[in-house]
Design a protein around this motif. Structure first.
Motif, PDB file in Angstrom:
ATOM      1  N   VAL A 155       0.817  -1.210   0.000  1.00 19.32           N
ATOM      2  CA  VAL A 155       0.000   0.000   0.000  1.00 19.32           C
ATOM      3  C   VAL A 155       0.851   1.259   0.000  1.00 19.32           C
ATOM      4  O   VAL A 155       0.442   2.307  -0.497  1.00 19.32           O
ATOM      5  N   GLY A 156       2.044   1.207   0.603  1.00 21.67           N
ATOM      6  CA  GLY A 156       2.935   2.362   0.564  1.00 21.67           C
ATOM      7  C   GLY A 156       2.746   3.352   1.700  1.00 21.67           C
ATOM      8  O   GLY A 156       3.495   4.324   1.791  1.00 21.67           O
ATOM      9  N   SER A 157       1.772   3.109   2.557  1.00 23.62           N
ATOM     10  CA  SER A 157       1.539   4.073   3.638  1.00 23.62           C
ATOM     11  C   SER A 157       1.220   3.398   4.977  1.00 23.62           C
ATOM     12  O   SER A 157       0.760   4.057   5.904  1.00 23.62           O
ATOM     13  N   ILE A 158       1.464   2.104   5.072  1.00 27.99           N
ATOM     14  CA  ILE A 158       1.322   1.378   6.339  1.00 27.99           C
ATOM     15  C   ILE A 158       2.644   0.634   6.512  1.00 27.99           C
ATOM     16  O   ILE A 158       2.813  -0.479   6.026  1.00 27.99           O
ATOM     17  N   THR A 159       3.588   1.257   7.203  1.00 28.60           N
ATOM     18  CA  THR A 159       4.973   0.810   7.135  1.00 28.60           C
ATOM     19  C   THR A 159       5.584   0.569   8.509  1.00 28.60           C
ATOM     20  O   THR A 159       5.449   1.402   9.409  1.00 28.60           O
ATOM     21  N   LEU A 160       6.266  -0.569   8.631  1.00 23.17           N
ATOM     22  CA  LEU A 160       7.062  -0.854   9.816  1.00 23.17           C
ATOM     23  C   LEU A 160       8.508  -0.485   9.494  1.00 23.17           C
ATOM     24  O   LEU A 160       9.115  -1.050   8.583  1.00 23.17           O
ATOM     25  N   PHE A 161       9.049   0.469  10.237  1.00 25.04           N
ATOM     26  CA  PHE A 161      10.453   0.863  10.124  1.00 25.04           C
ATOM     27  C   PHE A 161      11.227   0.104  11.196  1.00 25.04           C
ATOM     28  O   PHE A 161      10.815   0.085  12.362  1.00 25.04           O
ATOM     29  N   ILE A 192       4.320   7.971   4.736  1.00 20.81           N
ATOM     30  CA  ILE A 192       4.710   8.396   3.385  1.00 20.81           C
ATOM     31  C   ILE A 192       5.900   9.351   3.415  1.00 20.81           C
ATOM     32  O   ILE A 192       6.817   9.245   2.599  1.00 20.81           O
ATOM     33  N   LYS A 193       5.915  10.267   4.364  1.00 18.17           N
ATOM     34  CA  LYS A 193       6.989  11.277   4.369  1.00 18.17           C
ATOM     35  C   LYS A 193       8.352  10.681   4.722  1.00 18.17           C
ATOM     36  O   LYS A 193       9.381  11.306   4.491  1.00 18.17           O
ATOM     37  N   HIS A 194       8.360   9.453   5.273  1.00 19.61           N
ATOM     38  CA  HIS A 194       9.641   8.807   5.597  1.00 19.61           C
ATOM     39  C   HIS A 194       9.967   7.674   4.624  1.00 19.61           C
ATOM     40  O   HIS A 194      10.866   6.875   4.894  1.00 19.61           O
ATOM     41  N   ARG A 195       9.263   7.610   3.495  1.00 15.85           N
ATOM     42  CA  ARG A 195       9.428   6.468   2.594  1.00 15.85           C
ATOM     43  C   ARG A 195      10.825   6.381   1.983  1.00 15.85           C
ATOM     44  O   ARG A 195      11.245   5.314   1.534  1.00 15.85           O
ATOM     45  N   LYS A 196      11.584   7.496   1.970  1.00 16.10           N
ATOM     46  CA  LYS A 196      12.929   7.491   1.391  1.00 16.10           C
ATOM     47  C   LYS A 196      14.025   7.403   2.445  1.00 16.10           C
ATOM     48  O   LYS A 196      15.201   7.536   2.133  1.00 16.10           O
ATOM     49  N   ASP A 197      13.624   7.163   3.679  1.00 14.70           N
ATOM     50  CA  ASP A 197      14.589   7.060   4.778  1.00 14.70           C
ATOM     51  C   ASP A 197      15.365   5.754   4.650  1.00 14.70           C
ATOM     52  O   ASP A 197      14.800   4.664   4.715  1.00 14.70           O
ATOM     53  N   THR A 198      16.671   5.865   4.467  1.00 13.09           N
ATOM     54  CA  THR A 198      17.512   4.682   4.263  1.00 13.09           C
ATOM     55  C   THR A 198      18.164   4.196   5.554  1.00 13.09           C
ATOM     56  O   THR A 198      18.989   3.281   5.526  1.00 13.09           O
ATOM     57  N   ILE A 256      -4.057  14.829  -7.264  1.00 10.52           N
ATOM     58  CA  ILE A 256      -2.613  14.825  -7.046  1.00 10.52           C
ATOM     59  C   ILE A 256      -2.044  16.239  -7.125  1.00 10.52           C
ATOM     60  O   ILE A 256      -1.145  16.603  -6.357  1.00 10.52           O
ATOM     61  N   ASN A 257      -2.594  17.062  -8.021  1.00 13.24           N
ATOM     62  CA  ASN A 257      -2.118  18.440  -8.155  1.00 13.24           C
ATOM     63  C   ASN A 257      -2.293  19.252  -6.877  1.00 13.24           C
ATOM     64  O   ASN A 257      -1.607  20.272  -6.674  1.00 13.24           O
ATOM     65  N   GLU A 258      -3.198  18.818  -6.021  1.00 15.14           N
ATOM     66  CA  GLU A 258      -3.482  19.552  -4.791  1.00 15.14           C
ATOM     67  C   GLU A 258      -2.662  19.058  -3.603  1.00 15.14           C
ATOM     68  O   GLU A 258      -2.716  19.636  -2.514  1.00 15.14           O
ATOM     69  N   ILE A 259      -1.909  17.979  -3.795  1.00 15.34           N
ATOM     70  CA  ILE A 259      -1.090  17.438  -2.711  1.00 15.34           C
ATOM     71  C   ILE A 259       0.216  18.212  -2.635  1.00 15.34           C
ATOM     72  O   ILE A 259       0.875  18.450  -3.646  1.00 15.34           O
ATOM     73  N   GLU A 260       0.607  18.569  -1.421  1.00 14.87           N
ATOM     74  CA  GLU A 260       1.712  19.496  -1.202  1.00 14.87           C
ATOM     75  C   GLU A 260       3.017  19.075  -1.853  1.00 14.87           C
ATOM     76  O   GLU A 260       3.693  19.867  -2.491  1.00 14.87           O
ATOM     77  N   ASP A 261       3.417  17.788  -1.696  1.00 15.02           N
ATOM     78  CA  ASP A 261       4.718  17.379  -2.227  1.00 15.02           C
ATOM     79  C   ASP A 261       4.609  16.569  -3.512  1.00 15.02           C
ATOM     80  O   ASP A 261       5.528  15.862  -3.894  1.00 15.02           O
ATOM     81  N   ALA A 262       3.457  16.672  -4.209  1.00 12.47           N
ATOM     82  CA  ALA A 262       3.249  15.859  -5.415  1.00 12.47           C
ATOM     83  C   ALA A 262       4.307  16.135  -6.475  1.00 12.47           C
ATOM     84  O   ALA A 262       4.757  15.226  -7.177  1.00 12.47           O
ATOM     85  N   SER A 263       4.713  17.406  -6.595  1.00 13.27           N
ATOM     86  CA  SER A 263       5.686  17.768  -7.626  1.00 13.27           C
ATOM     87  C   SER A 263       7.048  17.121  -7.353  1.00 13.27           C
ATOM     88  O   SER A 263       7.856  16.959  -8.261  1.00 13.27           O
ATOM     89  N   LEU A 264       7.310  16.742  -6.101  1.00 13.40           N
ATOM     90  CA  LEU A 264       8.585  16.141  -5.755  1.00 13.40           C
ATOM     91  C   LEU A 264       8.635  14.661  -6.117  1.00 13.40           C
ATOM     92  O   LEU A 264       9.702  14.116  -6.348  1.00 13.40           O
ATOM     93  N   ASP A 265       7.495  14.023  -6.160  1.00 11.40           N
ATOM     94  CA  ASP A 265       7.465  12.591  -6.439  1.00 11.40           C
ATOM     95  C   ASP A 265       6.114  12.215  -7.038  1.00 11.40           C
ATOM     96  O   ASP A 265       5.369  11.425  -6.472  1.00 11.40           O
ATOM     97  N   ARG A 266       5.816  12.755  -8.193  1.00 15.36           N
ATOM     98  CA  ARG A 266       4.505  12.544  -8.795  1.00 15.36           C
ATOM     99  C   ARG A 266       4.261  11.078  -9.138  1.00 15.36           C
ATOM    100  O   ARG A 266       3.142  10.577  -9.004  1.00 15.36           O
ATOM    101  N   LEU A 267       5.295  10.369  -9.556  1.00  9.37           N
ATOM    102  CA  LEU A 267       5.134   8.960  -9.910  1.00  9.37           C
ATOM    103  C   LEU A 267       4.671   8.142  -8.712  1.00  9.37           C
ATOM    104  O   LEU A 267       3.878   7.210  -8.857  1.00  9.37           O
ATOM    105  N   PHE A 268       5.175   8.490  -7.517  1.00 12.49           N
ATOM    106  CA  PHE A 268       4.735   7.778  -6.317  1.00 12.49           C
ATOM    107  C   PHE A 268       3.241   7.957  -6.125  1.00 12.49           C
ATOM    108  O   PHE A 268       2.516   6.988  -5.881  1.00 12.49           O
ATOM    109  N   TRP A 269       2.756   9.201  -6.224  1.00 15.41           N
ATOM    110  CA  TRP A 269       1.350   9.471  -5.966  1.00 15.41           C
ATOM    111  C   TRP A 269       0.451   8.849  -7.025  1.00 15.41           C
ATOM    112  O   TRP A 269      -0.638   8.357  -6.718  1.00 15.41           O
TER     113      TRP A 269
END
Length: 261
Positions: free
Chosen positions: A79-85, A150-156, A212-225
């Motif tokens: 789903v991309g938004s229910i994540t165990l870190f 979602i906001k931590h999805r790129k945390d390595t 998607i155009n109304e989502i704040e960070d969509a322009s940063l990762d449109r493919l994800f959205w």
């Protein structure tokens, strides 16, 4: 009539195109936004007539509610938004300390099913505000959901495990995270359901582009959205989704009505 609207991005399509002004002026319907935990509580206390709800909260007091078909928020896999870190690989989490978000019960219940029922792990869980750095200070893993995940999805810095994927791997079924429900004694104006159906249909028709155009960070990762809305999420309560709900209910071992009494 008061309608609860989950404030997470994954719930947006159901209410995105709803004409709130018309519904309030002509039908006396008002909308209350909030995270699932807040709306769940308001529904239980009958402060709301209709609301998006965590599946867990719905099942806890199932005799009080009725599902409004065909709506749900689910996923048939990741789903991309229910994540165990996690600081450790999943198979090494036995007897580890896990912090879980305080914003929704469904995903916490799902994580416990995965760790205890599927992997036979024993873990200590701590409920926490959804702040990943704080959660990981004193824990080995942390569960985040919705926009917080979602906001931590790129945390390595951590291993990441998608609970939708883990559920599908173990059961072969889609996972339902949220439902739309009403109090049993409430009659819903048909126009409300029509508005929600039209909102969802419009989102699918334009491939979620306007949303998607109304989502704040969509322009940063449109493919994800685009993948998130068109491929990861599902909004129709199908028979397979109902089967999944029943299986989740069995694993979570909710008390029967007699047991509650």
């Amino acid at each position: 009539m008061k309608v609860g609207e989950i404030s997470y991005t994954n719930f947006l399509p159901i209410f995105h195109g709803v004409n709130r002004v018309k519904l309030e002026r002509e039908h006396g319907i008002s909308f209350v936004k909030g995270v699932p935990a807040v709306l769940n509580k308001k529904m239980k206390e009958k402060q709301l007539d209709v609301s998006g709800m965590s599946l867990y909260a719905y099942l806890e007091n199932e005799e009080q509610y009725e599902l409004i078909s065909p709506f749900c928020v689910g996923s048939d896999g990741g789903v991309g938004s229910i994540t165990l870190f996690s600081k450790f690989p999943l198979r090494s989490l036995d007897h580890k300390r896990v912090a879980v978000t305080n914003t929704s019960a469904t995903s916490v219940g799902l994580l416990k099913i995965i760790l205890k029922t599927f992997f036979q792990f024993e873990n200590a869980f701590t409920v926490s505000d959804p702040c990943l750095p704080t959660m990981m200070k004193h824990h080995d893993a942390a569960l985040l959901i919705g926009d917080d995940a979602i906001k931590h999805r790129k945390d390595t810095n951590y291993y990441q495990y998608d609970l939708g994927s883990l559920w599908k791997e173990q059961t072969g079924l889609p996972m339902v995270f949220a439902v739309l429900a009403k109090q049993k004694n409430v009659n819903i104006p048909p126009v409300l359901v029509q508005e929600m159906e039209q909102s969802l249909a419009a989102c699918y028709k334009d491939s979620f582009h306007r949303l998607i155009n109304e989502i704040e960070d969509a322009s940063l990762d449109r493919l994800f959205w685009e993948n998130y809305f068109q491929n990861a999420l599902s909004y129709e309560l199908t028979p397979r989704h109902v089967e999944s709900i029943n299986l989740y209910k069995t694993f979570a071992a909710f008390p029967t009505k007699q047991e509650k009494m």
